[in-house]
Design a protein around this motif. Structure first.
Motif, PDB file in Angstrom:
ATOM      1  N   ALA A 167       0.526   4.080  -2.912  1.00  0.00           N
ATOM      2  CA  ALA A 167       0.282   5.502  -2.724  1.00  0.00           C
ATOM      3  C   ALA A 167       1.421   6.608  -3.313  1.00  0.00           C
ATOM      4  O   ALA A 167       1.144   7.550  -3.903  1.00  0.00           O
ATOM      5  CB  ALA A 167       0.004   5.768  -1.203  1.00  0.00           C
ATOM      6  N   ARG A 173      -6.510   7.449  -4.598  1.00  0.00           N
ATOM      7  CA  ARG A 173      -5.753   7.149  -5.749  1.00  0.00           C
ATOM      8  C   ARG A 173      -6.174   7.477  -7.089  1.00  0.00           C
ATOM      9  O   ARG A 173      -5.689   8.323  -7.604  1.00  0.00           O
ATOM     10  CB  ARG A 173      -5.288   5.779  -5.924  1.00  0.00           C
ATOM     11  CG  ARG A 173      -3.678   5.474  -6.440  1.00  0.00           C
ATOM     12  CD  ARG A 173      -3.163   4.518  -5.771  1.00  0.00           C
ATOM     13  NE  ARG A 173      -3.596   3.023  -5.895  1.00  0.00           N
ATOM     14  CZ  ARG A 173      -3.387   2.411  -6.951  1.00  0.00           C
ATOM     15  NH1 ARG A 173      -2.839   2.990  -7.876  1.00  0.00           N
ATOM     16  NH2 ARG A 173      -3.820   1.129  -7.116  1.00  0.00           N
ATOM     17  N   GLU A 224      -9.196   3.729  -0.268  1.00  0.00           N
ATOM     18  CA  GLU A 224      -7.952   3.920  -0.568  1.00  0.00           C
ATOM     19  C   GLU A 224      -7.922   4.170  -2.261  1.00  0.00           C
ATOM     20  O   GLU A 224      -7.140   4.892  -2.766  1.00  0.00           O
ATOM     21  CB  GLU A 224      -7.319   2.484  -0.428  1.00  0.00           C
ATOM     22  CG  GLU A 224      -6.230   2.653   0.488  1.00  0.00           C
ATOM     23  CD  GLU A 224      -5.435   1.296   0.791  1.00  0.00           C
ATOM     24  OE1 GLU A 224      -5.519   0.842   1.969  1.00  0.00           O
ATOM     25  OE2 GLU A 224      -5.348   0.478  -0.091  1.00  0.00           O
ATOM     26  N   PRO A 277       0.872  -1.167   0.006  1.00  0.00           N
ATOM     27  CA  PRO A 277       0.085  -0.017  -0.125  1.00  0.00           C
ATOM     28  C   PRO A 277       0.794   1.403   0.004  1.00  0.00           C
ATOM     29  O   PRO A 277       0.677   2.235  -0.581  1.00  0.00           O
ATOM     30  CB  PRO A 277      -0.827  -0.158   1.235  1.00  0.00           C
ATOM     31  CG  PRO A 277      -0.686  -1.485   1.611  1.00  0.00           C
ATOM     32  CD  PRO A 277       0.350  -2.105   1.164  1.00  0.00           C
ATOM     33  N   ARG A 330     -13.069   0.198   3.286  1.00  0.00           N
ATOM     34  CA  ARG A 330     -11.574   0.746   3.731  1.00  0.00           C
ATOM     35  C   ARG A 330     -10.655   0.831   2.184  1.00  0.00           C
ATOM     36  O   ARG A 330     -10.176   1.668   1.918  1.00  0.00           O
ATOM     37  CB  ARG A 330     -10.754  -0.206   4.402  1.00  0.00           C
ATOM     38  CG  ARG A 330      -9.321   0.348   5.047  1.00  0.00           C
ATOM     39  CD  ARG A 330      -8.705  -0.516   5.934  1.00  0.00           C
ATOM     40  NE  ARG A 330      -8.312  -1.991   5.253  1.00  0.00           N
ATOM     41  CZ  ARG A 330      -7.429  -2.196   4.488  1.00  0.00           C
ATOM     42  NH1 ARG A 330      -6.690  -1.117   3.991  1.00  0.00           N
ATOM     43  NH2 ARG A 330      -7.227  -3.255   3.962  1.00  0.00           N
TER      44      ARG A 330
END
Ligand code: DC
Length: 354
Positions: free
Chosen positions: A99, A182, A178, A95, A174
């Motif tokens: 990111a 992005r 995320e 992750p 969740r």
């Protein structure tokens, strides 16, 4: 001239990598390139060097970009990125790196460098390249363009399953958040934001299986692609033992017959309908030679119709490698009056469909 690229763009977890891998496997001689892994690799290296991918020291980042080397290595699963001789594999999928990649991808120097590397990769083979800006920036002339998408929930669920996670509602929410963050960075950045090219085929695969998505893409490609196999006879070769250069124009003509037939027409029927399409320009570029008994694959398409002119592109390949490419331009003529006329309806229609 359009380039030999199948461009696949779309937001995170829309199924681009799987589609690229499977399309490349289904098309002889094609290779797939996952450009997201290239952005991930820059973020991964920068982070390993102690940089913050959202605000890296520009001098250090530029030094990294000057020396970085990337190449894709074929593996039984598709292809894997090698960066400066290392294969980071799953280290690119954390992750933090995801990111970081999205953040570092907003920096123009990073994009300039990677676009340059990506263009250099499309030299001779058919390339299936996936990312965010392939159809818009890297290869605006790509022969085939797709934009894949799916609902945020479906994408989150797929990502979770792919990473071996548990798709319970809290986890899905969740991961969806995320992914949404992005997508926002990717589609609102100033340089090459994620967007669908106007001529890209949009596929929302929320309700499709993997196989259905690939099937739809292949159908689109084949609709545009007529393939004519041709075994080279002695009669086509010259004293050097290779196909005489002028014969390729004859191959182009044979191919055009097949192309018309595939569209449900024949040249004879066009003439019966009172239309002729004499050649007013022919361009042929020779990259490698063909020899006696080679099995060639001749492909091409209606590329353009402007005013009274129609442009037809043509490529001659052997085992996926392009030997010769070119095009002919035809002026449509009314046989009765001898005057120029608009291209037949069916050609204009074919060109309107992406
Ligand atoms: O496809 P991916 O999730 O592996 O891509 C990682 C990040 O890289 C993505 O968030 C945005 C960036 N990227 C990009 O800006 N342009 C591309 N052609 C491919 C990826």
């Amino acid at each position: 001239m359009s380039v030999n690229v199948i461009a696949i763009d779309g937001p995170a977890a829309s199924g681009k990598s799987t589609a690229a891998r499977e399309l490349a496997a289904a098309i002889p001689g094609a290779v797939c390139i996952n450009t997201g892994s290239m952005y991930r690799a820059v973020a991964w290296k920068a982070m390993r060097d102690g940089m913050d991918p959202a605000h890296p020291d520009r001098d250090r980042l530029n030094r990294l970009l000057e020396t970085i080397r990337m190449r894709f290595v074929s593996t039984p699963e598709g292809c894997e990125l090698e960066v400066d001789g290392e294969r980071p594999g799953n280290a690119l999928r954390t992750p933090e790196v995801s990111a970081g990649a999205s953040a570092i991808a907003t920096i123009p120097e990073v994009r300039r460098k990677l676009v340059e590397l990506q263009r250099a990769m499309a030299a001779e083979q058919m390339i299936v390249m996936e990312g965010r800006d392939i159809g818009t920036v890297v290869f605006p002339d790509a022969k085939y363009k797709f934009f894949l998408t799916a609902s945020p929930e479906v994408r989150a669920r797929r990502r979770l399953l792919q990473d071996g996670g548990n798709p319970d509602p809290a986890e899905v929410a969740r991961v969806a958040a995320e992914i949404a963050a992005r997508d926002k960075t990717d589609s609102t950045r100033a340089d090459s934001p994620l967007r669908r090219a106007e001529d890209a085929v949009l596929i929302d695969n929320s309700t499709f299986s993997r196989e259905e998505t690939i099937q739809r893409m292949l159908e689109r490609i084949q609709r545009k692609m007529t393939v004519m196999p041709y075994r080279v006879p002695y009669a086509d070769t010259d004293q050097m033992g290779v196909v005489y250069y002028a014969n390729y124009l004859v191959y182009f003509e044979r191919f055009r017959n097949e192309l018309l037939r595939d569209a449900g027409y024949t040249y004879r029927r066009l003439e019966e309908d009172g239309i002729a399409m004499p050649v007013i320009e022919a361009v042929c570029s020779y990259k490698a030679s063909a020899k006696y008994d080679d099995l060639l694959e001749i492909t091409g398409r209606f590329a353009e119709a402007k005013g009274v002119k129609v442009k037809i592109e043509c490529e001659v390949r052997r085992e996926g490698k392009i030997l010769v490419e070119g095009y002919t331009v035809h002026a449509c003529m009314d046989l009765k009056s001898g005057r120029p006329t608009r291209p037949p309806e069916f050609i204009r229609e074919l060109l309107l469909k992406p």
